[in-house]
Design a protein around this motif. Structure first.
Motif, mmCIF file in Angstrom:
data_model
loop_
_atom_site.group_PDB
_atom_site.id
_atom_site.type_symbol
_atom_site.label_atom_id
_atom_site.label_comp_id
_atom_site.label_asym_id
_atom_site.label_seq_id
_atom_site.Cartn_x
_atom_site.Cartn_y
_atom_site.Cartn_z
ATOM 1 N N LEU A 129 0.146 -18.437 -1.909
ATOM 2 C CA LEU A 129 -0.020 -17.559 -0.747
ATOM 3 C C LEU A 129 1.334 -17.312 -0.094
ATOM 4 N N TYR A 130 1.596 -16.065 0.207
ATOM 5 C CA TYR A 130 2.852 -15.718 0.884
ATOM 6 C C TYR A 130 2.545 -14.778 2.042
ATOM 7 N N THR A 166 -0.059 -7.660 -21.075
ATOM 8 C CA THR A 166 0.547 -8.574 -20.120
ATOM 9 C C THR A 166 1.376 -7.782 -19.123
ATOM 10 N N SER A 167 1.201 -8.113 -17.846
ATOM 11 C CA SER A 167 1.935 -7.425 -16.785
ATOM 12 C C SER A 167 2.865 -8.401 -16.097
ATOM 13 N N SER A 168 3.949 -7.874 -15.562
ATOM 14 C CA SER A 168 4.825 -8.676 -14.711
ATOM 15 C C SER A 168 4.802 -8.060 -13.320
ATOM 16 N N VAL A 169 5.375 -8.782 -12.366
ATOM 17 C CA VAL A 169 5.372 -8.302 -10.981
ATOM 18 C C VAL A 169 6.003 -6.916 -10.879
ATOM 19 N N THR A 170 7.120 -6.729 -11.580
ATOM 20 C CA THR A 170 7.856 -5.469 -11.448
ATOM 21 C C THR A 170 7.105 -4.280 -12.039
ATOM 22 N N GLU A 171 6.155 -4.550 -12.940
ATOM 23 C CA GLU A 171 5.423 -3.456 -13.588
ATOM 24 C C GLU A 171 4.154 -3.061 -12.842
ATOM 25 N N LEU A 172 3.754 -3.865 -11.857
ATOM 26 C CA LEU A 172 2.450 -3.662 -11.228
ATOM 27 C C LEU A 172 2.305 -2.289 -10.588
ATOM 28 N N ALA A 173 3.322 -1.880 -9.843
ATOM 29 C CA ALA A 173 3.213 -0.632 -9.081
ATOM 30 C C ALA A 173 2.972 0.572 -9.979
ATOM 31 N N GLU A 174 3.458 0.479 -11.229
ATOM 32 C CA GLU A 174 3.304 1.610 -12.146
ATOM 33 C C GLU A 174 2.164 1.403 -13.138
ATOM 34 N N ASN A 175 1.411 0.306 -12.983
ATOM 35 C CA ASN A 175 0.327 0.036 -13.922
ATOM 36 C C ASN A 175 -0.726 1.146 -13.853
ATOM 37 N N GLU A 176 -1.058 1.704 -15.008
ATOM 38 C CA GLU A 176 -1.942 2.878 -15.065
ATOM 39 C C GLU A 176 -3.326 2.591 -14.493
ATOM 40 N N LYS A 228 -5.994 -9.533 1.291
ATOM 41 C CA LYS A 228 -4.879 -10.158 1.999
ATOM 42 C C LYS A 228 -4.037 -9.103 2.725
ATOM 43 N N VAL A 229 -3.806 -7.981 2.055
ATOM 44 C CA VAL A 229 -3.051 -6.895 2.688
ATOM 45 C C VAL A 229 -3.897 -6.227 3.774
ATOM 46 N N PHE A 230 -5.191 -5.985 3.485
ATOM 47 C CA PHE A 230 -6.085 -5.373 4.477
ATOM 48 C C PHE A 230 -6.049 -6.159 5.791
ATOM 49 N N VAL A 231 -6.161 -7.496 5.682
ATOM 50 C CA VAL A 231 -6.226 -8.344 6.877
ATOM 51 C C VAL A 231 -4.968 -8.178 7.739
ATOM 52 N N GLY A 232 -3.818 -8.000 7.084
ATOM 53 C CA GLY A 232 -2.580 -7.829 7.833
ATOM 54 C C GLY A 232 -2.393 -6.443 8.419
ATOM 55 N N LEU A 233 -3.171 -5.468 7.914
ATOM 56 C CA LEU A 233 -2.945 -4.075 8.321
ATOM 57 C C LEU A 233 -4.025 -3.507 9.233
ATOM 58 N N ALA A 254 7.361 -13.742 -5.564
ATOM 59 C CA ALA A 254 6.163 -13.794 -4.724
ATOM 60 C C ALA A 254 6.225 -12.734 -3.627
ATOM 61 N N LYS A 255 7.408 -12.599 -3.057
ATOM 62 C CA LYS A 255 7.597 -11.579 -2.026
ATOM 63 C C LYS A 255 7.421 -10.184 -2.623
ATOM 64 N N HIS A 256 7.945 -9.993 -3.847
ATOM 65 C CA HIS A 256 7.822 -8.695 -4.506
ATOM 66 C C HIS A 256 6.352 -8.380 -4.816
ATOM 67 N N LEU A 257 5.603 -9.405 -5.212
ATOM 68 C CA LEU A 257 4.166 -9.215 -5.466
ATOM 69 C C LEU A 257 3.470 -8.736 -4.193
ATOM 70 N N GLU A 258 3.818 -9.364 -3.068
ATOM 71 C CA GLU A 258 3.217 -8.970 -1.791
ATOM 72 C C GLU A 258 3.577 -7.518 -1.454
ATOM 73 N N GLU A 259 4.833 -7.154 -1.683
ATOM 74 C CA GLU A 259 5.270 -5.783 -1.388
ATOM 75 C C GLU A 259 4.553 -4.775 -2.283
ATOM 76 N N THR A 260 4.408 -5.123 -3.577
ATOM 77 C CA THR A 260 3.716 -4.225 -4.515
ATOM 78 C C THR A 260 2.247 -4.098 -4.145
ATOM 79 N N ALA A 261 1.632 -5.242 -3.833
ATOM 80 C CA ALA A 261 0.220 -5.224 -3.432
ATOM 81 C C ALA A 261 0.035 -4.377 -2.180
#
Length: 669
Positions: free
Chosen positions: A654-655, A5-15, A115-120, A50-57
């Motif tokens: 969606l955010y 199980t993952s949480s938003v805060t763990e995503l960036a470091e997920n192996e 979602k990130v690709f479209v914005g970038l 939700a904002k943190h998820l977007e930032e991590t993504a």
């Protein structure tokens, strides 16, 4: 993400996510993919998460953008998803929840990345992300277009996989992914007329699926299926050894339900009980986006064509539709859903779209004998104008204007008697016709507009709706008749104020107190006189067409007859005042003949007798008041920003960062 199980805060470091976005190329046949898409994710439960998820993504997506041209890992992920969707229908029939769950997870990851690709990046670069694979650095694949294949695959998935508890989440994700791909418009000030995503959806392989997609999205809206409850464990353990899988699955069910009900929309929505259901709402948003895509240079928008031409399943006509995208749907179910869902902007916009564009739907609705079920929610939107955004109010009013173009509707609404209208608080209405209530609410909207919003178009459309109904006014409620004359009194007062100011100085400042402040457009004498003339024409239309049916209006007219004195000799109103003058004079004479100190009941009796005796040939005939709603030129300039503002504000899970939005301002609407 793997089997933990993952949480938003763990995503960036997920192996596993680091490996996906890293420098190592992973074959689409590698066991890694099974591990990656077998995850349970604790979804955001507030706007900060939700904002943190977007930032991590965004962090992970930027790594992938950097490495993908050499690794081709994004393409491999898409191909893993596509290989699984080929068996989704069979998996559903076999109740293979594990397979569906993993396919969903793969699509969820793809959607977050896109979602990130479209914005970038521009759409051409997005398309390139689907082509990179493990070859010499920077080389591209010569096979078919994987982006188009994925889009068509998503459309197939939405239209072919049945809606069940075990498929709800993946169907929601498929709809959301299409919305995400179309969201390039959010980052552009100008309306996008041509776009690769539009082309794939409107031409080529997807074109033949147009009617099926529109029909499915409509049925998703009609069915209003709730998201499977987190307590209903979707994946049941088959053996004792399946404990870990069961635990993961329970977490997924719980996590997805959480993102639907709270998620990224938490900061934008009202309390949970008022939230729209995720799949019906998202399907409706996608339908509205598709229906409002601009026509191509040589190809009309097929989704708009489908919306314009579909028919009732009860339609026994054997004539084939000239429109290739036509289909049949149950109009009774559609009508019921529209009546029930008018509290949302998007449902009101759908109702407007269907009434305006689909003659089959309009004919069906106008023939209903329970129109109050549709009209009452619209009236409540207008009544609570202070709590609604201006677009929602405007669309509700246009719906009324379209309905009042039909004479049968204008007659029938006075035959529907309503009891105890609790939401109308200015006065207790224990019994009133739907027609009289409609008049009351429209007049209240005009008065609100005169003192607050000052919207010229709102004003014009309110008066047009009243004008359309005026010849069929029947048995007006005493209070409705009073409010018609009270509105005229208010206009007369405004007219005198403007006239007084204009006399003092044509360019002088308007030094008025707050309660009598004039709308900008009414500061011009000609404009306010046009409005007064319109009100006089509405009263005149009722008197010449149905005076004997409306003794309460005659009573109100006589009670305030001094209001009309100043307009008798006014050159702008002389012609229209002839009839009102004659009616006032005729009934005044009869009341004088009846004696003095008459009771209200006796006055009403004299009016009813006089209405029968009044010689109709003495009333001058005027052209019938008829107004028809016509969309402005280039309606997409209004509707496309409006639709995307609804996606932004009410799209489930969606955010978007407000600072990145270019299409509309945050306070628009």
């Amino acid at each position: 993400m793997g089997a933990n199980t993952s949480s938003v805060t763990e995503l960036a470091e997920n192996e596993n996510l680091r490996k996906l976005t890293g420098t190592e190329s992973i074959s689409e046949n590698d066991p890694f993919w099974n591990q990656l898409i077998s995850f349970s994710f604790t979804s955001p439960t507030n706007s900060e998460d939700a904002k943190h998820l977007e930032e991590t993504a965004t962090i992970l997506s930027k790594l992938l953008i950097e490495n993908n041209p050499r690794t081709g890992n994004f393409r491999a992920l898409v191909k893993v998803f596509l290989s699984r969707t080929k068996e989704l229908k069979i998996s559903t029939e076999c109740q293979d929840q594990l397979f569906i769950w993993q396919a969903h997870n793969a699509l969820f990851m793809i959607r977050c990345l896109i979602k990130v690709f479209v914005g970038l990046m521009p759409e051409e670069e997005l398309q390139l992300q689907f082509t990179y694979q493990e070859r010499a650095p920077g080389t591209c694949d010569e096979e078919g277009d994987l982006l188009e294949e994925m889009i068509c695959n998503l459309v197939h998935l939405i239209t072919e996989v049945p809606l069940l508890d075990i498929t709800y989440n993946i169907l929601f994700e498929a709809v959301t992914t299409l919305l995400t791909l179309l969201s390039y418009q959010l980052f552009q000030k100008e309306i996008l007329r041509e776009n690769i995503i539009y082309k794939y959806l409107s031409q080529g392989q997807c074109l033949s699926l147009t009617s099926r997609l529109v029909k499915t999205l409509l049925y998703n809206f009609i069915r209003q299926e709730k998201c499977p409850s987190p307590v209903a464990h979707i994946f049941q353990p088959q053996t004792e050894g399946a404990g870990l899988l069961y635990g993961l699955a329970s977490g997924v069910a719980s996590g997805l339900w959480t993102v639907f009900t709270l998620g990224g929309a938490a900061s934008k929505q009202s309390p949970e009980k008022d939230l729209p259901l995720p799949l019906p709402n998202q399907s409706l948003l996608l339908l509205l986006v598709l229906a409002n895509l601009p026509d191509g240079p040589d190809t009309p928008n097929p989704y708009k064509q489908a919306i314009m031409s579909f028919r009732n399943t009860q339609d026994s006509s054997s004539l084939p539709s000239p429109n290739p995208h036509s289909f049949q749907i149950n109009f009774n179910s559609l009508y019921t859903a529209l009546c029930d869902q008018q509290k949302s902007d998007q449902a009101t916009l759908l109702l407007y779209t269907l009434l305006h564009q689909n003659t089959n739907v309009r004919t069906y609705m106008l023939a209903r004998t329970d129109m109050e079920n549709l009209v009452m929610p619209i009236l409540q939107i207008l009544y609570h104008v202070e709590e609604r955004n201006s677009h929602h109010v405007y669309m509700s009013l246009i719906i009324l204007l379209i309905l009042t173009e039909d004479d049968a509707f204008n007659r029938s609404i006075h035959e529907v008697i309503l009891k105890n209208i609790t939401w109308y608080t200015e006065r207790a209405l224990t019994e009133i016709s739907l027609g009289s209530l409609l008049i009351l609410v429209v007049i209240r909207t005009i008065q609100f507009n005169m003192t607050r919003t000052r919207d010229k178009y709102l004003h014009t459309n309110c008066l047009a709706a009243l004008a359309n109904m005026s010849a069929q006014f029947r048995c007006l409620h005493q209070y409705a008749a009073q409010r018609i004359i009270s509105l005229f009194a208010l206009l007369s007062k405004k007219h005198n104020k403007v006239l007084e100011q204009a006399t003092q100085s044509l360019r002088g400042p308007f030094d008025l107190d707050e309660n009598s402040s004039l709308p900008d457009y009414a500061q011009d004498l000609n404009v306010i006189e046009e409005v007064i003339r319109m009100m006089l024409e509405i009263i005149n239309s009722c008197l010449t067409s149905s005076l004997h049916h409306n003794p309460n209006l005659v009573y109100a007219l006589l009670y305030k007859r001094e209001l009309f004195e100043q307009f008798r000799t006014h050159p702008s109103f002389q012609d229209i005042m002839q009839n009102l003058d004659m009616v006032i004079g005729f009934f005044s004479t009869r009341l004088e003949q009846a004696g003095t100190d008459l009771s209200v009941e006796r006055v009403q009796e004299v009016i009813k007798q006089g209405a029968v005796a009044l010689p109709k040939d003495r009333l001058k005939k005027f052209p019938e008041l008829k107004f028809k709603y016509v969309e402005e030129d280039q309606p997409e300039e209004f509707f496309i920003p409006y639709v995307w503002s609804l996606v932004y504000s009410s799209g489930a899970g969606l955010y978007w960062s407000p600072q990145s939005i270019e299409l509309f301002t945050m306070d628009s609407g």
